[in-house]
Design an enzyme around this catalytic site. Sequence first.
Site, short mmCIF file in Angstrom:
data_model
loop_
_atom_site.label_atom_id
_atom_site.label_comp_id
_atom_site.label_asym_id
_atom_site.label_seq_id
_atom_site.Cartn_x
_atom_site.Cartn_y
_atom_site.Cartn_z
N CYS A 158 39.34 39.65 34.30
CA CYS A 158 39.26 39.81 35.77
C CYS A 158 41.33 40.80 35.75
O CYS A 158 41.30 41.21 36.78
CB CYS A 158 40.01 38.58 35.71
SG CYS A 158 38.91 37.42 35.59
N HIS A 283 47.01 36.76 42.70
CA HIS A 283 45.40 36.24 42.42
C HIS A 283 44.59 34.97 42.19
O HIS A 283 43.82 35.81 42.61
CB HIS A 283 45.89 35.93 40.97
CG HIS A 283 44.77 35.98 39.38
ND1 HIS A 283 43.76 36.90 39.47
CD2 HIS A 283 44.35 34.93 38.77
CE1 HIS A 283 42.99 37.23 38.49
NE2 HIS A 283 43.06 35.78 38.49
N HIS A 317 36.28 35.95 43.18
CA HIS A 317 36.57 36.33 43.04
C HIS A 317 35.39 37.28 42.00
O HIS A 317 34.40 37.21 41.34
CB HIS A 317 36.95 35.40 41.46
CG HIS A 317 37.89 36.25 40.13
ND1 HIS A 317 37.98 37.22 39.78
CD2 HIS A 317 38.54 34.66 39.15
CE1 HIS A 317 38.94 37.42 39.28
NE2 HIS A 317 38.87 36.92 38.71
#
Length: 388
Positions: A158, A283, A317
């Site tokens: 990520c 995040h 995400h």
Amino acid sequence: MTRCFLNSMSMISALGTDNNDIKEHLLSGLPRLALSQKYHPAGNALPLALVKEPLVTIPLDDKKWHSRNNQMAWTAAQSILTDIQVLISKFGKERIGVIIGTSTSGIGDNEQDMQIHAESGVLPVSYHYGKQEMGETAAFLGTVFDVCGPIFGISTACSSGAKALASARRLIRSGICDAVIAGGVDTLCKLTVQGFSSLEAVSEEQCNPFSVNRKGINIGEAAALFIVSKETSDIELVGVGESSDAHHISAPDPSGQGAICCMTAALKDAKVSSSAIDYVNLHGTATELNDRMEAKAVAEVFGSDTLCSSTKPFTGHTLGAAGALEAAICWLALKEGIIPKHLWDGCQDDNLPKINLSSGEQNHTLHYALSNSFAFGGNNISLILRKV
């Protein structure tokens, strides 16, 4: 030290492709997710952040380039084509690099072909193993633009998309490149949706970051591309901080030290104090462990006043694209003087340190924005963008 600017930006996600529309969505707080069983047909419908716009046709014949990931990248590139061609003409194709972060590449396309093989014993003619190689989208863009500087992919889960921007800056500062096409691209596939489900990290509801009621992530797909160069423009990449705490293969260090390390390193690199940062793009995955860790780290570095938000309830995400996509949102925030709304149910988790979650702010004069990306294995990065 050579200064590096983010001259042009283009993004495509569940928020759409038009920057004016994206701005309005980020301020309005209207969710952009859709229920789907496409990527886990045996389970309940999950909220996914799907790209619904038609994608541009791949302009190359070789079947190895024909993946949804490359289509997404090529679609995102359309709005900055002229800027790319200007830089190629100015510097020469050997001085232009391409760096793309991804975690899925063309796996989704090959999943479909492998399913046909499992049922029939024959691979369809569309199958090509190269579609799922992690450097394949970077190679595709390098081929279609006919550039021959350094061309490679980054796959650090990520943090991949943000790492691509950091790597681009290193190529500029080292004198290896005059400009780099950099960003992140990831498309939905069964591997990621079912994989994160197996980790019990996926929510069957819209994700709810930093709420006491948070239940996990929503998976999404996106592409975000930048032209990174030493050519002066409105937005400068002034700070990069990276850390690798290696606490656990999938769980963050609960102390937040890895996150604190990369945020403070980015501030040091940018030569600014934490009080100079106007907005932090969190995040903010809405998992139990990430939000607990990040709230602790952000509170320690920035206190409780700096405006923050997670934009994942809008985009999902997007994994390997997330770092680039959220840097693109910071780029837009600085340009437009907005702070994206933190979309959640408003139910504070009293076990988390208090941070200042945005209610959607506009007509702000912003100078600095910081974007956090924290990946599996404790692979962390923070980027600081400055409005010149």
